[in-house]
Enzyme design. Sequence first.
Site, mmCIF file in Angstrom:
data_model
loop_
_atom_site.group_PDB
_atom_site.id
_atom_site.type_symbol
_atom_site.label_atom_id
_atom_site.label_comp_id
_atom_site.label_asym_id
_atom_site.label_seq_id
_atom_site.Cartn_x
_atom_site.Cartn_y
_atom_site.Cartn_z
ATOM 1 N N ARG A 87 8.069 10.458 11.945
ATOM 2 C CA ARG A 87 6.847 11.205 12.228
ATOM 3 C C ARG A 87 7.090 12.692 12.475
ATOM 4 N NH1 ARG A 87 5.949 7.203 10.403
ATOM 5 N NH2 ARG A 87 4.482 5.553 10.975
ATOM 6 N N SER B 84 -3.365 6.680 15.477
ATOM 7 C CA SER B 84 -2.446 6.324 16.571
ATOM 8 C C SER B 84 -2.202 7.546 17.440
ATOM 9 C CB SER B 84 -1.123 5.802 16.003
ATOM 10 O OG SER B 84 -1.325 4.624 15.252
ATOM 11 N N GLU C 112 0.994 11.834 19.138
ATOM 12 C CA GLU C 112 1.222 12.075 17.717
ATOM 13 C C GLU C 112 0.341 13.196 17.166
ATOM 14 O OE1 GLU C 112 1.067 9.561 13.523
ATOM 15 O OE2 GLU C 112 1.717 8.578 15.353
#
Length: 351
Positions: free
Chosen positions: A163, A240, A343
Amino acid sequence: MNTAPTPALPQLSAYTTLRLGGPARRFVRAVTSADLVEAVRDADAAGEPVLLLGGGSNLVVADAGFDGTLVEVANTGWRRDGDVVEVQAGQNWDAFVAALVEAGLGGLECLSGIPGSVGATPIQNVGAYGCEVAESLVSVDVYDRVTREVRTLKADELGFAYRTSVLKGTDTGVVLSVRFEVREDGISAPVRYAELARTLGVEIGSRVPAAEAREAVLKLRRGKGMVLDPADHDTWSAGSFFTNPIIPAAEAAAVLERITAAVGSEAPQYPADGGIKLSAAWLIERAGFAKGYPGPGNRVSLSTKHTLALTNRGGATTEDLLALAREVRDGVRERFGVSLHPEPLLINCVI
């Protein structure tokens, strides 16, 4: 003397999937790569802060908004040269993936249903259901705000990890277009994710027609409120909210022992560079935050379908959302000693 009314400042809430965020001082829409370079270059020359906006699916913007220029990245379209497709940064991601599958091209189908634009995908190495864009990405064209030049960066120059990439956490590189390698046989990438394999009725590592993989992924994402639907508040989110924590190898045994002692069962774990990866959703649920767990005034909550998504139930503020995020983060840390990290990109706010 007649005076014209002061134009209303554009509200970021109209451009984010969370439907949250205050005003921007100035708005520019860039419909070509040249427009995008010019808008950023002009703002930089004027000493003006810049916020780049794609699909707004990965932004949490403060109630106070953004005191600068909001540049909408609106260059769209793509072209194919053999097994490489170059796509513009402002192109809607899922529409692009759908078109590839319809054209009989495989490789990106497991990333179906992800909201937002193409330009955001290499920045945080977008991934889902066992695939990441790093696996298919060939190169990106970026405008370098330091050298004021357009550069092409190959995949191995982007520092991809879970990520993240060298483009994340810095605003010096503005993504203009991205090139992906696709499969001309119309077959999917190997199915690596157990839940997806079960849905498809195949073994891990199997390949299936890309269209079948796409439909299975969309089915799973809809079940978790991860496909945008204006009528479904579970999709009023930034996807998320927390990344799955990666525990260094030297700390893994102690962390796992602490979790087992707290809940009476072992935590699911997955291999990761330098350690193990834990499931943030699993930790959140076992720290006492069930699906639908409410935040301030019931204006925000965890999704009723998936504990990783923080959702706007209507009438919320960004501060409401951040208060719930802090409660979840602190609860997991207090029970398990594991820190969760957001995130999405936080604009003018922190948790």
